[in-house]
Design an enzyme around this catalytic site. Structure first.
Site, PDB file in Angstrom:
ATOM      1  N   HIS A  90      -2.430   3.266  15.270  1.00 47.36           N
ATOM      2  CA  HIS A  90      -2.756   1.882  14.893  1.00 47.36           C
ATOM      3  C   HIS A  90      -2.955   1.176  16.237  1.00 47.36           C
ATOM      4  O   HIS A  90      -1.975   0.881  16.921  1.00 47.36           O
ATOM      5  CB  HIS A  90      -1.565   1.327  14.094  1.00 47.36           C
ATOM      6  CG  HIS A  90      -1.513  -0.162  13.943  1.00 47.36           C
ATOM      7  ND1 HIS A  90      -1.411  -0.769  12.709  1.00 47.36           N
ATOM      8  CD2 HIS A  90      -1.504  -1.165  14.850  1.00 47.36           C
ATOM      9  CE1 HIS A  90      -1.350  -2.090  12.867  1.00 47.36           C
ATOM     10  NE2 HIS A  90      -1.402  -2.352  14.160  1.00 47.36           N
ATOM     11  N   HIS A 145      -7.824   2.684  10.894  1.00 47.00           N
ATOM     12  CA  HIS A 145      -8.486   1.414  10.539  1.00 47.00           C
ATOM     13  C   HIS A 145      -9.235   0.746  11.704  1.00 47.00           C
ATOM     14  O   HIS A 145      -8.939  -0.377  12.088  1.00 47.00           O
ATOM     15  CB  HIS A 145      -7.499   0.436   9.911  1.00 47.00           C
ATOM     16  CG  HIS A 145      -6.137   0.346  10.563  1.00 47.00           C
ATOM     17  ND1 HIS A 145      -5.965   0.188  11.913  1.00 47.00           N
ATOM     18  CD2 HIS A 145      -4.890   0.399  10.041  1.00 47.00           C
ATOM     19  CE1 HIS A 145      -4.663   0.140  12.184  1.00 47.00           C
ATOM     20  NE2 HIS A 145      -4.000   0.276  11.055  1.00 47.00           N
ATOM     21  N   ASP A 151      -5.604   2.098   3.811  1.00 44.83           N
ATOM     22  CA  ASP A 151      -4.459   1.370   4.370  1.00 44.83           C
ATOM     23  C   ASP A 151      -3.765   0.555   3.265  1.00 44.83           C
ATOM     24  O   ASP A 151      -3.352  -0.591   3.489  1.00 44.83           O
ATOM     25  CB  ASP A 151      -4.876   0.469   5.545  1.00 44.83           C
ATOM     26  CG  ASP A 151      -3.662   0.012   6.363  1.00 44.83           C
ATOM     27  OD1 ASP A 151      -2.543   0.492   6.117  1.00 44.83           O
ATOM     28  OD2 ASP A 151      -3.847  -0.852   7.255  1.00 44.83           O
ATOM     29  N   HIS A 154       2.784  -5.316  -0.915  1.00 47.42           N
ATOM     30  CA  HIS A 154       3.854  -6.289  -0.658  1.00 47.42           C
ATOM     31  C   HIS A 154       4.047  -7.076  -1.946  1.00 47.42           C
ATOM     32  O   HIS A 154       3.069  -7.492  -2.564  1.00 47.42           O
ATOM     33  CB  HIS A 154       3.465  -7.277   0.454  1.00 47.42           C
ATOM     34  CG  HIS A 154       3.355  -6.650   1.807  1.00 47.42           C
ATOM     35  ND1 HIS A 154       4.454  -6.225   2.528  1.00 47.42           N
ATOM     36  CD2 HIS A 154       2.276  -6.368   2.579  1.00 47.42           C
ATOM     37  CE1 HIS A 154       4.050  -5.722   3.688  1.00 47.42           C
ATOM     38  NE2 HIS A 154       2.733  -5.781   3.746  1.00 47.42           N
TER      39      HIS A 154
HETATM   40 ZN   LIG Z   1      -1.904  -0.018  10.821  1.00 52.29          ZN
HETATM   41 ZN   LIG Z   2      -1.216   1.204   7.674  1.00 52.37          ZN
END
Ligand SMILES: [Zn+2]
Ligand SMILES: [Zn+2]
Length: 434
Positions: A183, A236, A309, A313
């Site tokens: 990331h 990502h 991804d 939540h």
């Molecule tokens: Zn990430």
């Molecule tokens: Zn992630």
């Protein structure tokens, strides 16, 4: 175990290059025949699935999801995350280690593997942490996690800031033959920002995260990957310069791959003017030229995989003022619809290339024996079409969380049936009935 015949579908298999109308016969959880090309149907099958007018592809693989189990089960668990994956056409998912506890030891890895075997309707492949607790200091128990079943290492969400630690992780990853997934975010440059830094963040009065926050880490990691010979994967990827740097490194022979998310090519930071926290994620939604560059990377072949991804939540956390909300959105159920809208209906890429991004792309990065319709391969199959009109209703989601920015969005085409190890685990009709 019974046999299943999928009849008269348009079979698209990037591993063999096959794109033709035909049948797929499944027996004992494996693909035993692909045939009937040119009209003479295959015989057999206790159960027959008519795929006329539909596309029959190898099962889709999402190499980047968050399942929140162990420890954060009020947001998601392995069972619900797997069901959401099936409803999105995915037959395999890879779960990131930022659970509680973090997946930094063989104990946690084994728990996930066992639990998935009991409750998940799709294949679950855990990704181990790079460092203990993803704290960026001491390397995690990478060797024993590898034995317990991890397919990659990553400190997703809490990136390794120390370049020396990253170098050592890459050296170990070479020894264990697994990719290092990063990331890419320089947390000092992000400086607590909430959205992409640019004209929109100034206009909205929100703290910005510059593209450079991603770019400097991609640059660092590419140099370290070249130094160590590690297989390095950018999670990502979202900026124009990162696309260019990955392309440059690939040309130099660096073992680099990258994934992009549907939201980074489908929408931009313009959406944030509503201050809706369902547009808050990391990396942040970038501006139009970044989204265009990501699509260019998909078209040119720089991008290897589409990953969601998926980051559930619960509403209680996402319903706060914007600055306090956690980053991340759900994505499993809308990924294919968005990819069809942006890439196929706009004539950017071929269907073969699209299927590749969801199958052989991630399978090759992780060295999984999946993502193919080869004889003897596990019978993981995704059936979808390009025409069914549907709208995404987040209240009907299989996920425990509702944090999708795509609620109410209308799609043309999407997943219709998901088959894992020869078993039909989800069909489109089920979804509308429940
Ligand atoms: Zn990430
Ligand atoms: Zn992630």
């Amino acid at each position: 175990m019974s046999t299943l015949l999928i009849r008269n579908g348009r079979i698209i298999d990037p591993a063999s290059g096959l794109d033709a109308i035909g049948d797929v016969l499944i027996d004992g959880g494996k693909i035993v025949r692909v045939g009937g090309i040119g009209g003479t149907s295959l015989k057999g099958g206790d159960e027959i699935l008519d795929a006329t007018g539909k596309i029959v592809a190898p099962g889709f693989i999402d190499m980047h999801v968050h399942l929140r189990e162990p420890g954060i089960e009020h947001a998601e668990d392995i069972e619900t995350g797997a069901r959401a994956a099936a409803a999105g056409g995915f037959t395999s998912i890879c779960c990131m280690p930022n659970t509680s506890p973090v997946n930094d030891s063989a104990t946690v890895t084994s728990f996930i593997v066992q639990r998935a075997r009991q409750v998940a309707c799709v294949n679950v492949f855990p990704i181990g942490a790079i460092t203990m607790g993803s704290l960026g200091v001491e390397l995690a128990a990478i060797g024993s996690m590898r034995e317990a079943g991890i397919v990659a290492i990553s400190d997703d969400g809490r990136p390794v800031m120390n370049a020396r630690v990253m170098r050592r992780a890459m050296e170990l990853a070479v020894a264990f033959d697994i990719p290092v997934i990063d990331h890419c975010e320089d947390l000092d440059l992000s400086a607590g920002g909430d959205m992409h830094e640019g004209a929109e963040s100034v206009r909205l009065g929100l703290r910005g995260i510059p593209s450079a926050s991603e770019d400097v880490m991609v640059a660092r990691d590419l140099l370290l990957a070249e130094l160590t010979g590690a297989r390095y994967h950018v999670a990502h990827l979202s900026t124009m310069r990162s696309v260019a740097m990955v392309a440059f490194a690939k040309n130099r022979g660096v073992k680099v791959s990258c994934e992009v998310t549907p939201h980074h090519f489908a929408i931009t930071d313009r959406e944030l003017e509503t201050y809706d926290s369902n547009y808050k994620m990391k990396p942040p939604l970038r501006c139009q030229h970044d989204a265009d560059a990501v699509i260019e990377g998909i078209v040119s072949g720089v991008v290897d995989a589409i990953a969601t991804d998926h980051a559930p939540h619960p509403g209680s956390e996402k319903m706060q003022e914007f600055e306090r909300c956690p980053f991340g959105i759900t994505g499993l159920e809308t990924a294919l619809g968005l990819a069809l809208s942006e890439l196929i209906h706009k004539d950017r890429i071929t269907l073969m290339r699209l299927v590749e991004l969801f199958t052989t792309g991630p399978a090759n990065i992780l060295k999984l024996d999946r993502g193919t319709l080869a004889i003897g391969a596990p019978a993981d199959i995704t059936i979808f079409d390009l025409t069914t009109e549907w709208a995404y209703d987040v209240q009907q989601s299989y996920s425990k969380s509702r944090n999708s920015p795509f609620h109410g969005r209308r799609f043309r085409g999407g997943p219709l049936a998901t088959i894992v190890g020869g078993e039909i685990v989800w069909t489109f009709q089920n979804k509308s009935r429940e």
